[in-house]
Design a protein around this motif. Sequence first.
Motif, PDB file in Angstrom:
ATOM      1  N   ALA A 156       0.865  -1.236   0.107  1.00 16.41           N
ATOM      2  CA  ALA A 156      -0.080  -0.083   0.223  1.00 16.41           C
ATOM      3  C   ALA A 156       0.885   1.288   0.038  1.00 16.41           C
ATOM      4  O   ALA A 156       1.982   1.395   0.709  1.00 16.41           O
ATOM      5  N   ASP A 157       0.229   2.460  -0.673  1.00 19.27           N
ATOM      6  CA  ASP A 157       0.833   3.751  -0.468  1.00 19.27           C
ATOM      7  C   ASP A 157       1.112   4.029   0.882  1.00 19.27           C
ATOM      8  O   ASP A 157       0.320   3.758   1.786  1.00 19.27           O
ATOM      9  N   GLY A 158       2.202   4.572   1.395  1.00 21.27           N
ATOM     10  CA  GLY A 158       2.426   4.923   2.680  1.00 21.27           C
ATOM     11  C   GLY A 158       3.376   4.078   3.526  1.00 21.27           C
ATOM     12  O   GLY A 158       3.682   4.338   4.476  1.00 21.27           O
ATOM     13  N   THR A 159       3.484   2.732   2.914  1.00 20.72           N
ATOM     14  CA  THR A 159       4.601   1.759   3.562  1.00 20.72           C
ATOM     15  C   THR A 159       5.957   2.243   3.396  1.00 20.72           C
ATOM     16  O   THR A 159       6.290   2.861   2.456  1.00 20.72           O
ATOM     17  N   LEU A 160       6.718   1.890   4.429  1.00 20.77           N
ATOM     18  CA  LEU A 160       8.235   2.387   4.272  1.00 20.77           C
ATOM     19  C   LEU A 160       8.780   1.941   3.097  1.00 20.77           C
ATOM     20  O   LEU A 160       8.667   0.614   2.958  1.00 20.77           O
ATOM     21  N   ALA A 161       9.407   2.719   2.233  1.00 18.08           N
ATOM     22  CA  ALA A 161       9.822   2.158   1.288  1.00 18.08           C
ATOM     23  C   ALA A 161      10.837   0.802   1.248  1.00 18.08           C
ATOM     24  O   ALA A 161      10.715  -0.118   0.320  1.00 18.08           O
TER      25      ALA A 161
END
Length: 176
Positions: free
Chosen positions: A140-145
């Motif tokens: 998901a977007d917002g996950t630590l890269a």
Amino acid sequence: VNKVRRVDLDGIIRTVAGTGTIGFSPDASTALAANMSDTRWLVEYPVGTGGFIVSEYANGIVRQVDGDGGTWVLAGAGDGGAAFSEGAIATSVKLSSPRCLSMTESGDLLMSGDNRVMRYSFTTKQLSLVAGNGVSTASADGTLATAAGLYTACGLAGPDGGVYLLESENWKVRSI
């Protein structure tokens, strides 16, 4: 084709690296004597010298070629080597399917492979993780890269110093 070709300004094409024979020659005496396998991506380095860096997908290496035709492995241990670990010497790491390459504004090299995007430092000769946990999945977007699952990622340096990820199997473009 297992070689790198250049089209000169006068329209003439010539081979600058590789014999055309599939193989693995990490310690070839010259770029033209190197057997290569599945060359995928190329960046000019250093700019203006005729040198470049090329990824060899099937060999699991990233190779540098200087303007005089000398060649050496920057990253990847071919079939051997250890799994990726933060700060590892780049030539000791087993790279799985290196493909995309991009230079950052600070002069580091971004490379992708093994569902990760890594940064190569020309100063330390080490790899550091930019994104991806090595798992082929969507996160998901917002996950630590560095904790994100990526699927066939290609990392590109952005004009603002950021990193843009192309995930061809997840049909997304992301930014870090």
